[in-house]
Scaffold this motif. Sequence first.
Motif, PDB file in Angstrom:
ATOM      1  N   CYS A   1      46.327 -36.688   2.257  1.00  0.00           N
ATOM      2  CA  CYS A   1      45.168 -35.797   2.105  1.00  0.00           C
ATOM      3  C   CYS A   1      44.926 -35.047   3.412  1.00  0.00           C
ATOM      4  O   CYS A   1      44.977 -35.628   4.507  1.00  0.00           O
ATOM      5  CB  CYS A   1      43.934 -36.617   1.736  1.00  0.00           C
ATOM      6  N   ALA A   2      44.672 -33.749   3.312  1.00  0.00           N
ATOM      7  CA  ALA A   2      44.471 -32.894   4.482  1.00  0.00           C
ATOM      8  C   ALA A   2      43.298 -33.405   5.323  1.00  0.00           C
ATOM      9  O   ALA A   2      42.261 -33.818   4.792  1.00  0.00           O
ATOM     10  CB  ALA A   2      44.217 -31.455   4.040  1.00  0.00           C
ATOM     11  N   SER A   3      43.461 -33.354   6.636  1.00  0.00           N
ATOM     12  CA  SER A   3      42.409 -33.838   7.532  1.00  0.00           C
ATOM     13  C   SER A   3      41.127 -33.027   7.392  1.00  0.00           C
ATOM     14  O   SER A   3      40.032 -33.542   7.617  1.00  0.00           O
ATOM     15  CB  SER A   3      42.896 -33.803   8.980  1.00  0.00           C
ATOM     16  N   ALA A   4      41.255 -31.746   6.996  1.00  0.00           N
ATOM     17  CA  ALA A   4      40.063 -30.911   6.817  1.00  0.00           C
ATOM     18  C   ALA A   4      39.228 -31.363   5.624  1.00  0.00           C
ATOM     19  O   ALA A   4      38.078 -30.947   5.476  1.00  0.00           O
ATOM     20  CB  ALA A   4      40.475 -29.447   6.634  1.00  0.00           C
ATOM     21  N   ILE A   5      39.818 -32.204   4.774  1.00  0.00           N
ATOM     22  CA  ILE A   5      39.097 -32.716   3.606  1.00  0.00           C
ATOM     23  C   ILE A   5      38.754 -34.192   3.794  1.00  0.00           C
ATOM     24  O   ILE A   5      37.589 -34.594   3.677  1.00  0.00           O
ATOM     25  CB  ILE A   5      39.945 -32.532   2.335  1.00  0.00           C
ATOM     26  N   CYS A   6      39.757 -35.013   4.071  1.00  0.00           N
ATOM     27  CA  CYS A   6      39.557 -36.463   4.137  1.00  0.00           C
ATOM     28  C   CYS A   6      39.343 -36.980   5.558  1.00  0.00           C
ATOM     29  O   CYS A   6      39.089 -38.175   5.744  1.00  0.00           O
ATOM     30  CB  CYS A   6      40.750 -37.184   3.512  1.00  0.00           C
ATOM     31  N   GLY A   7      39.466 -36.094   6.550  1.00  0.00           N
ATOM     32  CA  GLY A   7      39.259 -36.514   7.933  1.00  0.00           C
ATOM     33  C   GLY A   7      37.933 -36.069   8.500  1.00  0.00           C
ATOM     34  O   GLY A   7      37.709 -36.138   9.712  1.00  0.00           O
ATOM     35  N   VAL A   8      37.045 -35.606   7.631  1.00  0.00           N
ATOM     36  CA  VAL A   8      35.740 -35.114   8.060  1.00  0.00           C
ATOM     37  C   VAL A   8      34.725 -36.260   8.022  1.00  0.00           C
ATOM     38  O   VAL A   8      34.639 -36.995   7.038  1.00  0.00           O
ATOM     39  CB  VAL A   8      35.267 -33.954   7.169  1.00  0.00           C
ATOM     40  N   SER A   9      33.972 -36.397   9.078  1.00  0.00           N
ATOM     41  CA  SER A   9      32.955 -37.447   9.150  1.00  0.00           C
ATOM     42  C   SER A   9      31.797 -37.129   8.198  1.00  0.00           C
ATOM     43  O   SER A   9      31.415 -35.961   8.057  1.00  0.00           O
ATOM     44  CB  SER A   9      32.433 -37.553  10.586  1.00  0.00           C
ATOM     45  N   PRO A  10      31.258 -38.163   7.556  1.00  0.00           N
ATOM     46  CA  PRO A  10      31.645 -39.571   7.556  1.00  0.00           C
ATOM     47  C   PRO A  10      32.908 -39.797   6.725  1.00  0.00           C
ATOM     48  O   PRO A  10      33.030 -39.253   5.628  1.00  0.00           O
ATOM     49  CB  PRO A  10      30.439 -40.270   6.924  1.00  0.00           C
ATOM     50  N   LEU A  11      33.837 -40.567   7.266  1.00  0.00           N
ATOM     51  CA  LEU A  11      35.137 -40.749   6.636  1.00  0.00           C
ATOM     52  C   LEU A  11      35.019 -41.517   5.325  1.00  0.00           C
ATOM     53  O   LEU A  11      34.104 -42.330   5.154  1.00  0.00           O
ATOM     54  CB  LEU A  11      36.073 -41.494   7.592  1.00  0.00           C
ATOM     55  N   PRO A  12      35.937 -41.243   4.393  1.00  0.00           N
ATOM     56  CA  PRO A  12      35.945 -42.007   3.135  1.00  0.00           C
ATOM     57  C   PRO A  12      35.967 -43.515   3.403  1.00  0.00           C
ATOM     58  O   PRO A  12      36.630 -43.980   4.349  1.00  0.00           O
ATOM     59  CB  PRO A  12      37.233 -41.536   2.460  1.00  0.00           C
ATOM     60  N   PHE A  13      35.255 -44.256   2.562  1.00  0.00           N
ATOM     61  CA  PHE A  13      35.089 -45.698   2.741  1.00  0.00           C
ATOM     62  C   PHE A  13      35.055 -46.350   1.363  1.00  0.00           C
ATOM     63  O   PHE A  13      34.552 -45.727   0.412  1.00  0.00           O
ATOM     64  CB  PHE A  13      33.785 -45.956   3.505  1.00  0.00           C
ATOM     65  N   PRO A  14      35.590 -47.543   1.167  1.00  0.00           N
ATOM     66  CA  PRO A  14      36.126 -48.461   2.174  1.00  0.00           C
ATOM     67  C   PRO A  14      37.568 -48.184   2.552  1.00  0.00           C
ATOM     68  O   PRO A  14      38.061 -48.731   3.546  1.00  0.00           O
ATOM     69  CB  PRO A  14      36.016 -49.820   1.482  1.00  0.00           C
ATOM     70  N   ASN A  15      38.268 -47.348   1.785  1.00  0.00           N
ATOM     71  CA  ASN A  15      39.678 -47.091   2.059  1.00  0.00           C
ATOM     72  C   ASN A  15      39.895 -45.600   2.311  1.00  0.00           C
ATOM     73  O   ASN A  15      39.207 -44.756   1.710  1.00  0.00           O
ATOM     74  CB  ASN A  15      40.536 -47.531   0.876  1.00  0.00           C
ATOM     75  N   PRO A  16      40.842 -45.252   3.166  1.00  0.00           N
ATOM     76  CA  PRO A  16      41.199 -43.832   3.308  1.00  0.00           C
ATOM     77  C   PRO A  16      41.729 -43.292   1.987  1.00  0.00           C
ATOM     78  O   PRO A  16      42.313 -44.032   1.189  1.00  0.00           O
ATOM     79  CB  PRO A  16      42.287 -43.844   4.381  1.00  0.00           C
ATOM     80  N   ILE A  17      41.545 -41.987   1.758  1.00  0.00           N
ATOM     81  CA  ILE A  17      42.100 -41.346   0.566  1.00  0.00           C
ATOM     82  C   ILE A  17      43.564 -41.031   0.854  1.00  0.00           C
ATOM     83  O   ILE A  17      43.863 -40.331   1.830  1.00  0.00           O
ATOM     84  CB  ILE A  17      41.346 -40.055   0.201  1.00  0.00           C
TER      85      ILE A  17
END
Length: 593
Positions: free
Chosen positions: A576-592
């Motif tokens: 997943c692109a950092s501009a989508i899934c790397g934006v705070s607050p980060l996806p939780f509990p697992n990265p996308i």
Amino acid sequence: MRRGTWTMGAAVLGLLLVSPAGFAQQNGNFVCEPPKHPYDPYPRGILPRDLEPELDRVRREVRFIFDQSLAEMRALPPLTRTSNPPTIHGSGYAAVRTLGKLMNFDENMSPFRNVACSSCHMPYAAFSGPIPSVNLTMVAYPGSFRFRAGKRTAQRYTYSPRFPVLQFNETQQLFFGGNFWDGRSTGYLLQSADAEQAQHPPVDPLEHGNPDTACIAFKLAQSEYRTLFEDIWGKGSLDINFPRDTEEICCTPGGAARFGTNPTPVFLSPEDRTRANRVYDNWGQSISFYESSMAVSPFTSKFDAFLKGTATLTADEMAGYNLFKGKGNCNSCHLDGRGTTLTPGQTDTSTAADVEPLFTCFGYANLGVPLNPRVAFFYETRPDAFGFTPNPFGFAFRDLGLGTFLRSGPGSADNPNSDWTPLAPMQDGRMQTLTARNVAMTPPQCPTTEAPGPYFQKEFFHNGYIKSLKQLVHFYNTRDVFPFPVTSGHCPRGTTEKVDCWPMPEVPNNLDHTIGHLGLTDREEDLIVIFMQTLTDGFTKPYPNRDTFTGKCMTGGMASTQGNEFLIPTPPLPPCASAICGVSPLPFPNPIP
């Protein structure tokens, strides 16, 4: 001015010098003309073969209803106000409804005067996607600049004005209300999520594509119904001093490199910008009024007559209803105003608590729908003739739905409430729970959504992955019975996708576990589909313009595998692109992934 009149007038004046930027120069004046070459970054097979004739077919239908609306406008009596607060006496409802209808079916509101709001939302499909081949393949509809296309299915207008303003319930820790799949139309300013919804497509580069909201005011001032607008919203409300280059700007689609990041390239004085903004609010309010009217959201289904006691459900319909509010657990989200019977042998002793149930909880859920590689948006990675790249992420794009909106992420809109931003990880993957009303509406000559038909091909869920109501119910029933760690198009040999193989979810976080293993038999799935057909308006009174479809019905195949011949393998997916899934607050509990 209608486009045909505009073009003919220019042709009479002399030779048009057509620019690849999308307008034609005539003696120093500009006439909107689409570029000679469409935007087509797609691999073969993504765009349906009949796309252009089908777009032309819908345009003819849209113009037919627009002309019908003009006749309704001309039949209105003079609008008079005789009270305080000022109220249009007697014909106020008819006037605003007619104005909203005119706006909804007016192609002149787009840069190349070829797309109306209704181009993606026609009455015979319950104001959703009107082209069967698009519903079967590319999912989203091309906008004014062909063939830019978005990433999601066209939601139904019906009953959308009844969705409340987006709100967060502190106790439930859930969001309710808003419009759009991702809730980005909050309604915070107009206090109507639906009125705000009507303000997004005109300036979405992948839909109408206007570069500035002021372009709508500019075009309304040129419209055949300007007098009606000003009779309703105030004399002189369209008297705005537009600069000489407004026509050129407004026939250049949004996203063009020449505009940079400027969202207001039409240079207006502060006073005129305020006036244009007010016109844009009135635009949204007028369209929302039309959508709330009996012409769009009338409560005329067989189920409504059943609640009234003037119609009886057949044995199959009643069995389906009992499953809908029982074993199928459908009404825990698609609220029917009755109790739910989940225990085997339990008897429903509740009474109808709502004579106008909307069959939605107004909430959001991640149903675990697989990524659909047929969505045209994934392939829009190259700049078009205007220097605009719709999707720079390609297959690194992930649709986080409400979570992306709460982060003000790409492809969504700005979140107007920073208090909601920390809640984004809990909302990743969640999409709006639509009303089940009119989910089965089709043109009269194509009486069903289900193969073998004759049927009208629709698409379901936010990314159009599901192609029949049978598939939809089967997904709810068996998602967790036949899960496979593969992407769409890669089900193991010996299995059939959408039958006994469900690819992995696009977004694995926040999955809804009230579905997935319902234990319905094949026959019980069919009965729920039969019941959902009782929610189609037009049973007690004809549904306006449902008979305007001039296309062809489809036949053959089976509802359980409907559309499977158009499945394509998902390519290897990058992270997943950092501009989508790397934006705070980060996806939780697992990265996308």
